[in-house]
Motif scaffolding. Structure first.
Motif, PDB file in Angstrom:
ATOM      1  N   GLY A   7      36.538  51.408  48.422  1.00  0.00           N
ATOM      2  CA  GLY A   7      37.687  50.903  49.182  1.00  0.00           C
ATOM      3  C   GLY A   7      37.612  49.422  49.471  1.00  0.00           C
ATOM      4  O   GLY A   7      38.541  48.849  50.044  1.00  0.00           O
ATOM      5  N   ILE A   8      36.504  48.786  49.099  1.00  0.00           N
ATOM      6  CA  ILE A   8      36.362  47.338  49.300  1.00  0.00           C
ATOM      7  C   ILE A   8      37.209  46.617  48.253  1.00  0.00           C
ATOM      8  O   ILE A   8      37.153  46.935  47.064  1.00  0.00           O
ATOM      9  N   ARG A   9      37.965  45.639  48.703  1.00  0.00           N
ATOM     10  CA  ARG A   9      38.782  44.862  47.789  1.00  0.00           C
ATOM     11  C   ARG A   9      37.936  43.779  47.126  1.00  0.00           C
ATOM     12  O   ARG A   9      36.892  43.391  47.649  1.00  0.00           O
ATOM     13  N   VAL A  10      38.430  43.261  46.017  1.00  0.00           N
ATOM     14  CA  VAL A  10      37.806  42.101  45.384  1.00  0.00           C
ATOM     15  C   VAL A  10      38.771  40.928  45.503  1.00  0.00           C
ATOM     16  O   VAL A  10      39.923  40.997  45.061  1.00  0.00           O
ATOM     17  N   ALA A  11      38.286  39.868  46.145  1.00  0.00           N
ATOM     18  CA  ALA A  11      39.053  38.631  46.281  1.00  0.00           C
ATOM     19  C   ALA A  11      38.446  37.579  45.366  1.00  0.00           C
ATOM     20  O   ALA A  11      37.227  37.562  45.158  1.00  0.00           O
ATOM     21  N   SER A  12      39.289  36.724  44.827  1.00  0.00           N
ATOM     22  CA  SER A  12      38.771  35.665  43.962  1.00  0.00           C
ATOM     23  C   SER A  12      39.422  34.340  44.307  1.00  0.00           C
ATOM     24  O   SER A  12      40.642  34.257  44.468  1.00  0.00           O
ATOM     25  N   VAL A  13      38.593  33.311  44.430  1.00  0.00           N
ATOM     26  CA  VAL A  13      39.125  31.967  44.591  1.00  0.00           C
ATOM     27  C   VAL A  13      39.639  31.508  43.226  1.00  0.00           C
ATOM     28  O   VAL A  13      38.995  31.715  42.204  1.00  0.00           O
ATOM     29  N   ALA A  14      40.821  30.938  43.223  1.00  0.00           N
ATOM     30  CA  ALA A  14      41.412  30.492  41.958  1.00  0.00           C
ATOM     31  C   ALA A  14      42.069  29.134  42.184  1.00  0.00           C
ATOM     32  O   ALA A  14      41.860  28.498  43.217  1.00  0.00           O
TER      33      ALA A  14
ATOM     34  N   GLY B  27      40.703  42.189  37.543  1.00  0.00           N
ATOM     35  CA  GLY B  27      40.692  43.208  38.589  1.00  0.00           C
ATOM     36  C   GLY B  27      40.801  42.718  40.013  1.00  0.00           C
ATOM     37  O   GLY B  27      40.667  43.513  40.948  1.00  0.00           O
ATOM     38  N   ALA B  28      41.051  41.422  40.226  1.00  0.00           N
ATOM     39  CA  ALA B  28      41.136  40.900  41.598  1.00  0.00           C
ATOM     40  C   ALA B  28      42.301  41.535  42.347  1.00  0.00           C
ATOM     41  O   ALA B  28      43.422  41.622  41.825  1.00  0.00           O
ATOM     42  N   ASP B  29      42.029  41.960  43.570  1.00  0.00           N
ATOM     43  CA  ASP B  29      43.053  42.514  44.450  1.00  0.00           C
ATOM     44  C   ASP B  29      43.693  41.430  45.310  1.00  0.00           C
ATOM     45  O   ASP B  29      44.785  41.634  45.859  1.00  0.00           O
ATOM     46  N   GLU B  30      42.985  40.318  45.463  1.00  0.00           N
ATOM     47  CA  GLU B  30      43.451  39.219  46.310  1.00  0.00           C
ATOM     48  C   GLU B  30      43.089  37.898  45.646  1.00  0.00           C
ATOM     49  O   GLU B  30      42.030  37.783  45.015  1.00  0.00           O
ATOM     50  N   ILE B  31      43.962  36.924  45.805  1.00  0.00           N
ATOM     51  CA  ILE B  31      43.726  35.577  45.292  1.00  0.00           C
ATOM     52  C   ILE B  31      43.685  34.614  46.468  1.00  0.00           C
ATOM     53  O   ILE B  31      44.597  34.589  47.303  1.00  0.00           O
ATOM     54  N   ASP B  32      42.605  33.830  46.552  1.00  0.00           N
ATOM     55  CA  ASP B  32      42.488  32.774  47.563  1.00  0.00           C
ATOM     56  C   ASP B  32      42.719  31.446  46.848  1.00  0.00           C
ATOM     57  O   ASP B  32      41.852  30.977  46.105  1.00  0.00           O
TER      58      ASP B  32
END
Length: 324
Positions: free
Chosen positions: A124-131, A155-160
């Motif tokens: 259930g942990i999301r994966v965030a990636s700096v882009a 597969g990133a769930d979130e983009i920072d």
């Protein structure tokens, strides 16, 4: 709760058309926001930081803070094994106590997204990636969009994403707005978007308020203080200011936006101060990891030590938690 999606805003919701029609109209709007009372802001942040939380409430706050962490590794020396170890730690922060919450997300560079995704599969942990050319953001829009697409495809769930601070500080607000909107469109419904301002480089609280509104108008799901790569990162005052901005934005537009302080938050005491800011400024609607996050790496260790102390009555020390 939100009544209009960020994707709708980024697609050109007509209620924002007049504000964002030109550089001049956007500048007029942003510079028309009320000026920040520096003394008042810092005094309120300091006063809220003196609130004392004890026993049951403290235990709740520690678990809540753990569940809000974006456990982060953003170093040139990152390796797949380090990311896998961090994923294991995020899933089971205290292997001796399986009641410990998991963290909210694992935050990594785009080339480590696939490894992170595999490491946290089923948790259930999301994966965030700096882009977007993190941390400086100094590259073309085409490269920023490709960077975003690569992270999401992996597969990133979130983009920072980081804003172009040079453009912002030189008053080219429409350029910053359009870049955020383009990245928001690239995310679509596949990933949530956190927009990083690098508050330590914006110089003034007025600029932080303007950046907050600019990010929200452009479709940010979260507004984020910092990259953690400069001298001044998240502070109670700049986070309070951003919380006030999301509160006022929802009051005016019915849309909820999250807040993520990042960089420099290392102790349980620090984290609890930020949770008090959230509770007293925007209320319970933001007291979940859907709407509030900590960008941190070392914070988790101190939260675990304090959690163990509450459970056992003694301070275990750093040797009883894993080293990142």
């Amino acid at each position: 709760m939100p009544t209009t999606s960020p994707a709708a805003r980024s697609a050109g919701d007509t209620s924002y058309a007049d504000v964002t029609a030109s550089d001049a109209s956007l500048r007029r709007f942003l510079h028309g926001l009320p000026g920040v009372d520096t003394v008042g802001l810092e005094a309120r942040a300091a006063a809220l930081g003196t609130r004392s939380i004890k026993t049951t409430a403290k235990a709740y706050a520690i678990d809540l803070a753990i569940s809000m962490i974006d456990l982060t590794t953003l170093e040139g020396s990152d390796t797949p094994s380090k990311v896998r170890a961090l994923g294991a730690k995020g899933a089971h922060p205290d292997p001796t106590d399986r009641t410990t919450p998991t963290v909210a997300a694992l935050c990594v560079y785009p080339d480590m997204v696939a490894t992170a995704k595999e490491a946290v599969a089923g948790t259930g942990i999301r994966v965030a990636s700096v882009a977007t050319a993190f941390p400086a953001g100094r590259t073309s829009l085409a490269v920023k969009l490709a960077d975003t697409e690569d992270a999401i495809a992996a597969g990133a769930d979130e983009i920072d994403m980081v804003i172009d601070r040079g453009a912002f500080l030189s008053g080219r607000y429409l350029k910053v707005y359009e870049e955020i909107r383009e990245v928001r469109a690239a995310c679509g419904d596949r990933a949530r978007l956190k927009v990083i301002f690098e508050t330590g480089e914006l110089s003034t609280y007025d600029n932080i308020r303007r950046a907050s509104w600019l990010g929200m108008l452009a479709g940010a799901d979260f507004i984020k203080t910092s990259t953690g790569k400069v001298g001044v990162n998240a502070t109670p005052a700049n986070t309070l200011l951003m919380l006030e901005a999301v509160r006022d934005f929802r009051a005016l537009h019915g849309e909820q936006v999250g807040v993520k302080p990042a960089g420099g938050i290392r102790t349980s005491k620090d984290a609890i101060k930020f949770l008090v800011l959230v509770n007293e400024t925007v209320g319970e609607d933001w007291l979940s990891n859907d709407w509030f996050r900590f960008g941190a790496s070392s914070l988790l260790n101190d939260l675990l030590m304090q959690r163990q102390k509450l459970a056992t009555g003694r301070y275990s020390g750093p040797d009883y938690v894993t080293v990142d």
